[in-house]
Scaffold this motif. Structure first.
Motif, PDB file in Angstrom:
ATOM      1  N   LEU A  81       0.861  -1.191   0.000  1.00  0.00           N
ATOM      2  CA  LEU A  81       0.000   0.000   0.000  1.00  0.00           C
ATOM      3  C   LEU A  81       0.896   1.240   0.000  1.00  0.00           C
ATOM      4  O   LEU A  81       1.940   1.243   0.649  1.00  0.00           O
ATOM      5  N   ILE A  82       0.474   2.269  -0.740  1.00  0.00           N
ATOM      6  CA  ILE A  82       1.189   3.551  -0.679  1.00  0.00           C
ATOM      7  C   ILE A  82       0.246   4.565  -0.038  1.00  0.00           C
ATOM      8  O   ILE A  82      -0.903   4.720  -0.472  1.00  0.00           O
ATOM      9  N   ALA A  83       0.744   5.256   1.005  1.00  0.00           N
ATOM     10  CA  ALA A  83      -0.055   6.271   1.711  1.00  0.00           C
ATOM     11  C   ALA A  83       0.674   7.600   1.639  1.00  0.00           C
ATOM     12  O   ALA A  83       1.864   7.675   1.940  1.00  0.00           O
ATOM     13  N   ALA A  84      -0.026   8.657   1.228  1.00  0.00           N
ATOM     14  CA  ALA A  84       0.607   9.979   1.168  1.00  0.00           C
ATOM     15  C   ALA A  84      -0.346  11.024   1.736  1.00  0.00           C
ATOM     16  O   ALA A  84      -1.568  10.931   1.558  1.00  0.00           O
ATOM     17  N   THR A  85       0.218  12.032   2.410  1.00  0.00           N
ATOM     18  CA  THR A  85      -0.592  13.123   2.964  1.00  0.00           C
ATOM     19  C   THR A  85      -1.270  13.883   1.841  1.00  0.00           C
ATOM     20  O   THR A  85      -0.605  14.296   0.887  1.00  0.00           O
ATOM     21  N   ASN A  86      -2.588  14.099   1.948  1.00  0.00           N
ATOM     22  CA  ASN A  86      -3.247  14.919   0.915  1.00  0.00           C
ATOM     23  C   ASN A  86      -3.832  16.206   1.493  1.00  0.00           C
ATOM     24  O   ASN A  86      -4.488  16.961   0.803  1.00  0.00           O
ATOM     25  N   LEU A  90       0.578  22.986   2.667  1.00  0.00           N
ATOM     26  CA  LEU A  90       0.847  23.913   1.551  1.00  0.00           C
ATOM     27  C   LEU A  90       0.579  23.176   0.237  1.00  0.00           C
ATOM     28  O   LEU A  90       1.037  22.046   0.060  1.00  0.00           O
ATOM     29  N   ILE A  91      -0.120  23.824  -0.665  1.00  0.00           N
ATOM     30  CA  ILE A  91      -0.580  23.134  -1.869  1.00  0.00           C
ATOM     31  C   ILE A  91       0.570  22.552  -2.709  1.00  0.00           C
ATOM     32  O   ILE A  91       0.507  21.397  -3.143  1.00  0.00           O
ATOM     33  N   GLY A  92       1.626  23.342  -2.919  1.00  0.00           N
ATOM     34  CA  GLY A  92       2.735  22.846  -3.746  1.00  0.00           C
ATOM     35  C   GLY A  92       3.407  21.631  -3.115  1.00  0.00           C
ATOM     36  O   GLY A  92       3.513  20.564  -3.727  1.00  0.00           O
ATOM     37  N   PRO A  93       3.870  21.756  -1.854  1.00  0.00           N
ATOM     38  CA  PRO A  93       4.468  20.611  -1.172  1.00  0.00           C
ATOM     39  C   PRO A  93       3.551  19.379  -1.129  1.00  0.00           C
ATOM     40  O   PRO A  93       4.003  18.254  -1.347  1.00  0.00           O
ATOM     41  N   LEU A  94       2.254  19.599  -0.878  1.00  0.00           N
ATOM     42  CA  LEU A  94       1.326  18.454  -0.853  1.00  0.00           C
ATOM     43  C   LEU A  94       1.297  17.752  -2.208  1.00  0.00           C
ATOM     44  O   LEU A  94       1.324  16.520  -2.291  1.00  0.00           O
ATOM     45  N   LEU A  95       1.251  18.569  -3.277  1.00  0.00           N
ATOM     46  CA  LEU A  95       1.167  18.000  -4.626  1.00  0.00           C
ATOM     47  C   LEU A  95       2.360  17.106  -4.939  1.00  0.00           C
ATOM     48  O   LEU A  95       2.216  16.080  -5.600  1.00  0.00           O
ATOM     49  N   VAL A  96       3.532  17.489  -4.442  1.00  0.00           N
ATOM     50  CA  VAL A  96       4.740  16.710  -4.750  1.00  0.00           C
ATOM     51  C   VAL A  96       4.627  15.295  -4.181  1.00  0.00           C
ATOM     52  O   VAL A  96       4.757  14.301  -4.898  1.00  0.00           O
ATOM     53  N   GLY A  97       4.335  15.195  -2.877  1.00  0.00           N
ATOM     54  CA  GLY A  97       4.270  13.875  -2.234  1.00  0.00           C
ATOM     55  C   GLY A  97       3.105  13.050  -2.735  1.00  0.00           C
ATOM     56  O   GLY A  97       3.225  11.836  -2.952  1.00  0.00           O
ATOM     57  N   LEU A  98       1.979  13.725  -2.933  1.00  0.00           N
ATOM     58  CA  LEU A  98       0.771  13.022  -3.373  1.00  0.00           C
ATOM     59  C   LEU A  98       0.993  12.451  -4.779  1.00  0.00           C
ATOM     60  O   LEU A  98       0.685  11.278  -5.045  1.00  0.00           O
ATOM     61  N   SER A  99       1.544  13.263  -5.677  1.00  0.00           N
ATOM     62  CA  SER A  99       1.750  12.798  -7.053  1.00  0.00           C
ATOM     63  C   SER A  99       2.775  11.673  -7.089  1.00  0.00           C
ATOM     64  O   SER A  99       2.618  10.692  -7.817  1.00  0.00           O
ATOM     65  N   TYR A 100       3.823  11.806  -6.265  1.00  0.00           N
ATOM     66  CA  TYR A 100       4.849  10.763  -6.238  1.00  0.00           C
ATOM     67  C   TYR A 100       4.251   9.450  -5.727  1.00  0.00           C
ATOM     68  O   TYR A 100       4.480   8.375  -6.299  1.00  0.00           O
ATOM     69  N   GLY A 101       3.440   9.551  -4.673  1.00  0.00           N
ATOM     70  CA  GLY A 101       2.795   8.363  -4.099  1.00  0.00           C
ATOM     71  C   GLY A 101       1.864   7.703  -5.103  1.00  0.00           C
ATOM     72  O   GLY A 101       1.856   6.471  -5.244  1.00  0.00           O
ATOM     73  N   LYS A 102       1.086   8.515  -5.785  1.00  0.00           N
ATOM     74  CA  LYS A 102       0.161   7.955  -6.782  1.00  0.00           C
ATOM     75  C   LYS A 102       0.942   7.278  -7.900  1.00  0.00           C
ATOM     76  O   LYS A 102       0.564   6.197  -8.379  1.00  0.00           O
ATOM     77  N   GLY A 103       2.036   7.916  -8.320  1.00  0.00           N
ATOM     78  CA  GLY A 103       2.869   7.332  -9.380  1.00  0.00           C
ATOM     79  C   GLY A 103       3.424   5.976  -8.951  1.00  0.00           C
ATOM     80  O   GLY A 103       3.415   5.013  -9.722  1.00  0.00           O
ATOM     81  N   MET A 104       3.867   5.896  -7.693  1.00  0.00           N
ATOM     82  CA  MET A 104       4.395   4.613  -7.195  1.00  0.00           C
ATOM     83  C   MET A 104       3.296   3.549  -7.172  1.00  0.00           C
ATOM     84  O   MET A 104       3.509   2.402  -7.571  1.00  0.00           O
ATOM     85  N   ALA A 105       2.119   3.932  -6.676  1.00  0.00           N
ATOM     86  CA  ALA A 105       1.017   2.964  -6.588  1.00  0.00           C
ATOM     87  C   ALA A 105       0.645   2.462  -7.982  1.00  0.00           C
ATOM     88  O   ALA A 105       0.431   1.257  -8.182  1.00  0.00           O
ATOM     89  N   GLY A 107       2.600   2.453 -10.699  1.00  0.00           N
ATOM     90  CA  GLY A 107       3.709   1.660 -11.241  1.00  0.00           C
ATOM     91  C   GLY A 107       3.801   0.274 -10.622  1.00  0.00           C
ATOM     92  O   GLY A 107       4.121  -0.707 -11.291  1.00  0.00           O
ATOM     93  N   LEU A 108       3.524   0.182  -9.310  1.00  0.00           N
ATOM     94  CA  LEU A 108       3.647  -1.110  -8.617  1.00  0.00           C
ATOM     95  C   LEU A 108       2.336  -1.893  -8.623  1.00  0.00           C
ATOM     96  O   LEU A 108       2.288  -3.024  -8.144  1.00  0.00           O
ATOM     97  N   ASP A 109       1.286  -1.232  -9.114  1.00  0.00           N
ATOM     98  CA  ASP A 109      -0.047  -1.849  -9.155  1.00  0.00           C
ATOM     99  C   ASP A 109      -0.517  -2.277  -7.753  1.00  0.00           C
ATOM    100  O   ASP A 109      -0.932  -3.409  -7.535  1.00  0.00           O
ATOM    101  N   VAL A 110      -0.394  -1.325  -6.809  1.00  0.00           N
ATOM    102  CA  VAL A 110      -0.898  -1.562  -5.444  1.00  0.00           C
ATOM    103  C   VAL A 110      -1.875  -0.432  -5.103  1.00  0.00           C
ATOM    104  O   VAL A 110      -1.863   0.615  -5.747  1.00  0.00           O
ATOM    105  N   PRO A 111      -2.725  -0.625  -4.071  1.00  0.00           N
ATOM    106  CA  PRO A 111      -3.674   0.434  -3.713  1.00  0.00           C
ATOM    107  C   PRO A 111      -2.971   1.690  -3.198  1.00  0.00           C
ATOM    108  O   PRO A 111      -1.863   1.625  -2.652  1.00  0.00           O
ATOM    109  N   PHE A 112      -3.684   2.802  -3.347  1.00  0.00           N
ATOM    110  CA  PHE A 112      -3.189   4.098  -2.887  1.00  0.00           C
ATOM    111  C   PHE A 112      -4.199   4.680  -1.897  1.00  0.00           C
ATOM    112  O   PHE A 112      -5.400   4.522  -2.068  1.00  0.00           O
ATOM    113  N   ILE A 113      -3.683   5.358  -0.867  1.00  0.00           N
ATOM    114  CA  ILE A 113      -4.607   6.027   0.071  1.00  0.00           C
ATOM    115  C   ILE A 113      -4.058   7.401   0.459  1.00  0.00           C
ATOM    116  O   ILE A 113      -2.872   7.551   0.751  1.00  0.00           O
TER     117      ILE A 113
END
Ligand code: KG4
Ligand code: ZN
Length: 344
Positions: A81-86, A90-105, A107-113
């Motif tokens: 599972l990939i979990a990232a703060t949404n 701050l909008i910019g910092p949030l977008l970085v982690g969230l987008s990276y987490g979604k990309g990992m989920a 790519g790895l074909d696992v759930p995202f939260i």
């Protein structure tokens, strides 16, 4: 017999100026926790510069993910599972982690939260004391938040009170700037306070005696400013001790009264300001007088970290069957306890 493989959650936290990645086994076993603080990059501006924060999250996050996976002993393929703060943050910092987490989920074909950062702070307590379950009252007190939440059970929240202006940590950081301490100032104010007299300057205790459980710290900050204009040679130690005494008194009075009013046996105090030794001592002392146990996570779990984010993700996924579509957007003003605390 087939062996059940462990459930690994990779957590990502980038809502402010800490880039953090953690890997959790099951619901509470932290395998790796890495935190890169950008505080040094923002110090000369006296606060977090969102654009600088975003760019440095972009720069650091891939290395932290690689290092976390490398030292965990798990392979990328072992992540469940990939979990990232949404939000909030701050909008910019949030977008970085969230987008990276979604990309990992993806790519790895696992759930995202997506995870509510405020719920994350509450789960710092669960990581530290998984055996001490709710019900309890929670005070989240950090640079961005001062919020009282009643917690009948994990994932069930009722907003009890919050600051109507500045957060407690924000007020400490601003006072720090006035007395020449770099950003963030909380830890240094806490240290200086140990060498000062908390009764030296009678700073006000805004809203401490008012009915209800909301907080206010803006007036205190202004009182310090005016005092220093009149008394520019005041000892820094005495200013630190006196201002911290005011902040701690406001926080303890309101939080302990709320805990009593809601008939909760415990109060958990989380977030960066909960790292203050003076605050901890006072909560324990004042709590004991009222038969209330005050509990705090260790310091590294008080300040922003991805272990608490992974803990929320694992709990919500494993216990409540939750995950989010990759279209989940960041929400800079996400609250807690107004709905069910889940990302909106
Ligand atoms: O939870 P956190 O790392 O980030 C936010 O979500 O805001 O909290 C940061 C805040 C800052 O205002 C910092 O000055 C304060 O926590 N802080 C402290 C201590 N360590 C950090 N305040 C008082 N005493 C400390 N030891
Ligand atoms: Zn935080």
């Amino acid at each position: 017999m087939t062996e059940v493989s462990p459930f690994f959650t990779l957590g990502i936290e980038t809502s402010c100026d800490e880039t953090s990645v953690a890997i959790l086994r099951g619901e509470t076993d932290v395998v790796v926790e890495l935190v890169y603080s950008q505080a040094g990059l923002h110090a000369r501006y006296g606060g977090v510069v969102p654009e600088i924060a975003s760019r440095n999250h972009v720069r650091k996050l891939p290395y932290l993910v690689r290092e976390a996976v490398g030292t965990s002993g798990a392979a990328l393929d072992d992540l469940s599972l990939i979990a990232a703060t949404n939000g909030p943050g701050l909008i910019g910092p949030l977008l970085v982690g969230l987008s990276y987490g979604k990309g990992m989920a993806f790519g790895l074909d696992v759930p995202f939260i997506g995870v509510n950062h405020l719920e994350g702070h509450i789960f710092a307590h669960r990581l530290h004391a998984p055996e001490v379950d709710p019900p309890f009252m929670a005070l989240i007190v950090s640079g961005g938040h001062t919020t009282l939440v009643d917690v009948p059970a994990y994932a069930e929240y009722r907003l009890v009170g919050r600051t109507v202006d500045d957060a407690a940590g924000e007020a400490l950081d601003k006072v720090g700037k006035m007395i020449g301490i770099g950003y963030p100032a909380g830890a240094e104010i806490d240290r200086l306070a140990g060498e000062g007299d908390p009764n030296a300057i009678p700073f006000p205790r805004p809203m401490a005696g008012s009915p209800g459980f909301d907080f206010s710290f803006a007036g205190l900050k202004t009182a310090v400013l005016y005092h220093l204009r009149k008394h520019p040679r005041e000892r820094r130690e005495d200013v630190a001790a006196s201002v911290l005494a005011s902040v701690v008194e406001i926080l303890t009075k309101k939080s302990i009264e709320a805990t009593r009013r809601y008939h909760r046996p415990r109060l958990i105090v989380v977030g960066g300001v909960a790292a203050s030794s003076h605050l901890r001592d006072e909560f324990v002392r004042a709590g004991a007088q009222r038969g209330i146990e005050a509990l705090f996570p260790p310091l590294h779990l008080c300040t922003d970290n991805a272990a608490m984010i992974a803990a929320v993700g694992a709990f919500r996924h494993l216990r409540l069957g939750e995950s989010h579509p990759l279209s989940l957007a960041p929400n800079p003003s996400l609250g807690i306890g107004e709905g069910d605390g889940a990302p909106a």
